[in-house]
Design a protein around this motif. Structure first.
Motif, PDB file in Angstrom:
ATOM      1  N   ALA A  83      51.252  38.103  36.909  1.00 32.70           N
ATOM      2  CA  ALA A  83      50.022  38.867  36.360  1.00 32.70           C
ATOM      3  C   ALA A  83      49.522  38.850  35.102  1.00 32.70           C
ATOM      4  O   ALA A  83      48.766  39.115  34.481  1.00 32.70           O
ATOM      5  N   ARG A 235      54.295  36.029  47.343  1.00 33.98           N
ATOM      6  CA  ARG A 235      53.849  37.190  47.159  1.00 33.98           C
ATOM      7  C   ARG A 235      53.831  37.906  46.084  1.00 33.98           C
ATOM      8  O   ARG A 235      55.169  38.163  45.748  1.00 33.98           O
ATOM      9  N   TYR A 236      52.984  38.447  45.459  1.00 30.82           N
ATOM     10  CA  TYR A 236      53.301  39.287  44.400  1.00 30.82           C
ATOM     11  C   TYR A 236      53.810  40.487  44.648  1.00 30.82           C
ATOM     12  O   TYR A 236      53.515  41.258  45.570  1.00 30.82           O
ATOM     13  N   ALA A 239      51.704  43.695  44.909  1.00 27.68           N
ATOM     14  CA  ALA A 239      50.440  43.631  45.552  1.00 27.68           C
ATOM     15  C   ALA A 239      50.208  44.724  46.893  1.00 27.68           C
ATOM     16  O   ALA A 239      51.048  45.117  47.236  1.00 27.68           O
ATOM     17  N   LYS A 240      48.967  45.351  46.625  1.00 20.52           N
ATOM     18  CA  LYS A 240      48.594  46.234  47.722  1.00 20.52           C
ATOM     19  C   LYS A 240      48.717  45.791  49.238  1.00 20.52           C
ATOM     20  O   LYS A 240      48.251  44.344  49.344  1.00 20.52           O
ATOM     21  N   GLU A 283      48.695  34.990  46.125  1.00 17.16           N
ATOM     22  CA  GLU A 283      49.826  35.675  45.758  1.00 17.16           C
ATOM     23  C   GLU A 283      49.321  37.349  46.172  1.00 17.16           C
ATOM     24  O   GLU A 283      50.426  37.899  46.323  1.00 17.16           O
ATOM     25  N   LEU A 284      48.302  37.732  45.974  1.00 19.35           N
ATOM     26  CA  LEU A 284      48.188  39.171  46.189  1.00 19.35           C
ATOM     27  C   LEU A 284      47.580  39.137  47.595  1.00 19.35           C
ATOM     28  O   LEU A 284      47.510  40.436  48.176  1.00 19.35           O
ATOM     29  N   PHE A 335      44.388  40.831  39.697  1.00 20.08           N
ATOM     30  CA  PHE A 335      45.695  41.362  39.501  1.00 20.08           C
ATOM     31  C   PHE A 335      45.705  42.896  39.035  1.00 20.08           C
ATOM     32  O   PHE A 335      46.670  43.572  39.290  1.00 20.08           O
ATOM     33  N   TYR A 338      44.201  44.339  42.811  1.00 17.37           N
ATOM     34  CA  TYR A 338      44.728  44.355  44.039  1.00 17.37           C
ATOM     35  C   TYR A 338      46.381  44.286  43.683  1.00 17.37           C
ATOM     36  O   TYR A 338      47.161  44.314  44.510  1.00 17.37           O
ATOM     37  N   GLY A 339      46.785  44.274  42.007  1.00 13.56           N
ATOM     38  CA  GLY A 339      48.087  44.024  42.104  1.00 13.56           C
ATOM     39  C   GLY A 339      48.639  45.189  41.295  1.00 13.56           C
ATOM     40  O   GLY A 339      49.836  45.238  40.886  1.00 13.56           O
ATOM     41  N   TYR A 341      48.295  45.803  38.239  1.00 15.94           N
ATOM     42  CA  TYR A 341      48.695  45.368  36.722  1.00 15.94           C
ATOM     43  C   TYR A 341      47.919  46.160  35.626  1.00 15.94           C
ATOM     44  O   TYR A 341      46.859  46.166  35.915  1.00 15.94           O
TER      45      TYR A 341
END
Length: 347
Positions: A83, A235-236, A239-240, A283-284, A335, A338-339, A341
């Protein structure tokens, strides 16, 4: 009415019909398709079968083994916080070379498909379970661009929290990707070459299948994966968790189909900027509608009606009411939203 479209009767090694045990019979593409029968079966009616836990789609070949071996190494090179702000020049350059390596695939819509009558367009979702870095998933997306097909993409990166399990419950017993579910013909299948041919014979308006789109994968299909150092593969961590089609939170419409994702990406596979956005969505693990808008697609005009200055990529997020162009802005937004960041304020 028959349960399957006559033009889609292709031998598929791992294809299963929704709620039907036998594999689909072999088919010959016809110059004109009869109107497709749409069975009432629901995608969740697929009976999963036990199988091996492969991680990347077939065909089983030396290149498949090499790619599997490369995955841990690519993960190292793509390490760091996905991110975090990136070198824009390097991002655009490597993605541009990745697009060049796969030319001419995934850029221009087949003219016959661009002129497809509304009555022969898919009425139900075509769902693709895949991950961006996989070269076999890539050729399915290239095929969809050239056929001017809209897909619902359920990203399945490594360490995915939801969509890999969802695909397994729909019949992807070997956990291989890509995996396709087409409710228009009650079909679920894996094997990327079979998927490409199925899509072309079903939605290609009687045109000849371009064999090079699959044969070239062994030569250039791995180039985008290497050039992008495995982005769109894992996958990050922050991530949600996405909503599963099988969760209690999943909403269904009146016909019993799970509702479509609220995120839409206008895209075409060969666009270097769109790739950066797809990597982030993968990734998310954000499910989204892939609104393919290749050269010659009517969706380009539809996009300009939404935003006169819009171009590919263009993201519409109905969850937040946000619409964005420019890949760097879209990636940063994804990001953050949904991440989780948090970007540092500039001094």
């Amino acid at each position: 009415a028959p349960a399957h479209n006559r033009s889609a009767r292709l031998t598929m090694t791992t294809a299963v019909a929704l709620g039907v045990t036998p594999a689909l019979p072999r088919a010959r593409p016809a110059p004109r398709r009869a109107s497709r029968a749409r069975g009432p079966a629901r995608s969740r009616a697929i009976v999963p079968r036990a199988g091996a836990d492969d991680d990347i789609a077939k065909p089983s070949s030396a290149s498949n083994s090499v790619l599997s071996a490369l995955c841990p190494l690519l993960k190292v090179f793509s390490g760091g916080d996905a991110a975090a702000p990136r070198n824009r020049f390097l991002e655009v350059a490597t993605s541009g070379f990745a697009s060049i390596s796969r030319l001419p695939f995934g850029v221009t819509v087949q003219p016959e498909c661009a002129a497809r009558p509304a009555e022969r367009s898919p009425k139900k979702p075509i769902v693709l379970y895949e991950f961006e870095a996989c070269p076999f998933c890539r050729r399915v997306r290239e095929t969809a661009t050239q056929l001017d097909l809209e897909l619902v993409v359920k990203p399945c990166p490594k360490e995915a929290s939801t969509h890999r399990d969802e695909a397994f419950r729909l019949g992807n017993s070997k956990n291989t990707f890509p995996f396709l579910v087409d409710e228009n013909t009650n079909t679920a299948m894996s094997e990327s070459e079979d998927i490409c041919k199925y899509l072309w014979f079903t939605y290609g308006e009687g045109t000849a299948f371009p064999e090079a789109i699959v044969t070239s994968t062994m030569v250039t299909g791995w180039m985008p994966t290497l050039l992008r150092a495995g982005r769109g593969m894992t996958r990050y961590a922050n991530a949600k968790k996405p909503v599963s089609a099988f969760s209690d939170d999943a909403n269904e419409n009146d016909s019993g189909n799970v509702g479509l994702p609220n995120v839409t990406l206008y895209n075409y596979e060969g666009n270097q900027f769109a790739r950066l956005v797809r990597e982030a969505l993968c990734e998310l693990e954000v499910p989204y509608i892939l609104a393919n808008a290749g050269k010659g697609s009517a969706r380009r005009e539809r996009l300009r009606l939404i935003d006169a200055d819009a171009s590919v990529p263009y993201l519409i997020d109905e969850n937040t009411g946000v619409s964005l162009g420019e890949s760097d802005k879209i990636v940063a937004y994804l990001f953050e939203e949904y991440g989780g960041y948090v970007r540092r304020a500039e001094a």
